[in-house]
Design a protein around this motif. Sequence first.
Motif, PDB file in Angstrom:
ATOM      1  N   ILE A  53       0.902  -1.152  -0.046  1.00  0.00           N
ATOM      2  CA  ILE A  53       0.124  -0.084  -0.065  1.00  0.00           C
ATOM      3  C   ILE A  53       0.738   1.355   0.006  1.00  0.00           C
ATOM      4  CG2 ILE A  53      -0.386   0.191   2.511  1.00  0.00           C
ATOM      5  CD1 ILE A  53      -3.121   0.947   1.978  1.00  0.00           C
ATOM      6  N   VAL A  54       2.117   1.162   0.472  1.00  0.00           N
ATOM      7  CA  VAL A  54       2.833   2.370   0.652  1.00  0.00           C
ATOM      8  C   VAL A  54       4.411   2.165  -0.230  1.00  0.00           C
ATOM      9  CG1 VAL A  54       1.831   3.258   2.750  1.00  0.00           C
ATOM     10  CG2 VAL A  54       3.836   1.624   2.831  1.00  0.00           C
ATOM     11  N   THR A  55       4.197   1.575  -1.240  1.00  0.00           N
ATOM     12  CA  THR A  55       5.554   1.100  -2.017  1.00  0.00           C
ATOM     13  C   THR A  55       5.312   1.584  -3.289  1.00  0.00           C
ATOM     14  OG1 THR A  55       5.964  -0.581  -0.708  1.00  0.00           O
ATOM     15  CG2 THR A  55       7.114  -0.454  -2.782  1.00  0.00           C
ATOM     16  N   ASP A  56       6.503   2.443  -3.827  1.00  0.00           N
ATOM     17  CA  ASP A  56       6.708   3.219  -5.267  1.00  0.00           C
ATOM     18  C   ASP A  56       5.580   4.011  -5.335  1.00  0.00           C
ATOM     19  OD1 ASP A  56       8.749   1.213  -5.916  1.00  0.00           O
ATOM     20  OD2 ASP A  56       7.114  -0.219  -6.533  1.00  0.00           O
ATOM     21  N   ILE A  57       5.434   4.714  -4.565  1.00  0.00           N
ATOM     22  CA  ILE A  57       4.506   6.070  -4.666  1.00  0.00           C
ATOM     23  C   ILE A  57       5.326   7.355  -4.750  1.00  0.00           C
ATOM     24  CG2 ILE A  57       2.880   7.307  -3.167  1.00  0.00           C
ATOM     25  CD1 ILE A  57       1.761   4.516  -2.207  1.00  0.00           C
ATOM     26  N   GLU A  58       4.857   8.357  -5.429  1.00  0.00           N
ATOM     27  CA  GLU A  58       5.468   9.668  -5.588  1.00  0.00           C
ATOM     28  C   GLU A  58       5.033  10.347  -4.355  1.00  0.00           C
ATOM     29  OE1 GLU A  58       6.228  12.942  -8.807  1.00  0.00           O
ATOM     30  OE2 GLU A  58       5.051  11.275  -9.373  1.00  0.00           O
TER      31      GLU A  58
END
Length: 105
Positions: free
Chosen positions: A28-33
């Motif tokens: 849910i919180v990976t590879d987000i800008e």
Amino acid sequence: IQAAIEIYGSIYISIDYGENWTKVNLPIVTDIEWQAISISATGKYMTTVAKGGTIYYSTDYGVSWDKNTASILVGKEWVCVAVSSNAYYQLAGVYGGGLYVSKIN
């Protein structure tokens, strides 16, 4: 507790004043800008904002994370976030102007 974000990546948590950092390995919180992250004085409450228009939060020292799906918040171009020391107040700023405030009663 300290928290940091990698702008095009992940959230990191430190429990030893920044000497060592652990990546939060949750999809849910990976590879987000990411744009910004803020934590309460104890580190129990954390809020982070993403460029794509989403706010994420943790109420357990960053162990688990949830997405805030309130329709008034989705799709905004978030640029900053602040959490008060006791986490009763949270503020998030929008690019071009606008400030959203959350208060726990």
